[in-house]
Design an enzyme around this catalytic site. Sequence first.
Site, short mmCIF file in Angstrom:
data_model
loop_
_atom_site.label_atom_id
_atom_site.label_comp_id
_atom_site.label_asym_id
_atom_site.label_seq_id
_atom_site.Cartn_x
_atom_site.Cartn_y
_atom_site.Cartn_z
N GLY A 183 49.37 42.16 35.73
CA GLY A 183 49.09 41.35 34.55
C GLY A 183 47.68 40.80 34.56
O GLY A 183 46.97 40.84 33.54
N ASP A 184 47.24 40.28 35.70
CA ASP A 184 45.88 39.79 35.83
C ASP A 184 44.86 40.91 35.66
O ASP A 184 43.85 40.76 34.97
CB ASP A 184 45.68 39.17 37.22
CG ASP A 184 46.37 37.83 37.38
OD1 ASP A 184 46.79 37.25 36.36
OD2 ASP A 184 46.48 37.36 38.53
N LEU A 185 45.13 42.03 36.31
CA LEU A 185 44.18 43.14 36.28
C LEU A 185 44.07 43.75 34.89
O LEU A 185 42.97 44.02 34.41
CB LEU A 185 44.60 44.21 37.30
CG LEU A 185 44.65 43.73 38.76
CD1 LEU A 185 45.24 44.81 39.66
CD2 LEU A 185 43.27 43.33 39.25
#
Length: 412
Positions: A183-185
Amino acid sequence: MTAKTQSEGLEERAGPLKGLTVLDITRVVAGPFCSMLLADLGATVIKVEHPGDPDYARSFPPFVGPDDAQLSAFFTQYNRNKLGITLNFKSAEGKELLKKLVRNTDILVENFRPGTMDKLGLGYEVLQQINPRLIYTAISGFGRTGPNSSKPAYDNTGQAAGGLWSMNGYPDMPPVRVGTIIGDLAASLYAAIGTLAALREAEKTGRGQVVDVSQQDSVLTLTEHAVVRYTSKQEIASPLGNDHPFVRPYGQFRCKDGYVFFGGYTDKFWAITCALFGEPDKAKDPAIDTMEKRFDHKVAETIVKPLLEGWFGKYTKAELEEMAGDKVPLSAIKNIAEVVEDPHIAARNMIVNVPIAGRLLGMFGQPIKLSGLADIAFEKAPAPGEHNELVLARLAGVTPEEFARLKSSGAI
């Protein structure tokens, strides 16, 4: 005067984004990864941290260096090639310094919860008045609009709310999160694309804009077939393990020393595979001679899989990759040590040496390969406030006397 000419004299990196100045006021990964990509490609990225509360990713393992001066390799990987300053946004002088910096900045990247910068008096509406060309990139869990925009979020939030978590794992077992901070990436990748698109528009019109990227939105786009299966057939995607929803054989198969991925599901690849393992007549076996027959779950499990694992079980991963060559899609399922040591990864310059704690440490490289881009120089991540004097003098006009006063007041 543009940001590029006003920041003249600030140390610039080589690359296609040379001359761009980026203020990175993000933490952890969703944001730092975005600005790292820009820095790798030549932008001058300034990592902004609170003087008393720096990015807590600095405390994430693994650590490198002597016990009394250990540095986080995790932090360095996402903050290489950046300059570092400290600003206290809650102090009046800290706010004014950010505004001065924004005058000479092309891009600002933040990953606070929506509304936080507005409460500080530093939201886009304020900063846009100072620099109409500013690209304001905001990464958050649920985006700047919608009923959930103010909810706190982490990577797992994006995986859960975006549907990916519900699809991952094995049938008849609880879902499993994807084994990385996807999700962050993903949000960082979309933020980088959106930032460059907005920059292109600003170059044409002279007007900046907000780039609004949500972790939930980003994860949703990674769910492949799930959305259209539901909207067209009302089918809800569920965990399939290593199986694929509409092609077989396409997944994980055991071999002599581990597992390989094999994706030879087309009739062409199936025939080549049968011949490769000395049983060409299997391609004409009426039980498994078409893609449709091989996709049948019972046929796949009772005929195709035992046949493949009988063939593959005689060989190691390396031997199977050598045999498959460029004939059929077969790849060893490698652990990270095997990937790091992979000659092809080395040929692609995907493990690069980055300075940290007086040594060079291998980290993932830059996957964007441009034919006109020379080799990227990888520099260490900055210490908190390491470049305060340089950046504030050249971009905000801070004199040595002012610098000393700002430091003693806690504004930097």
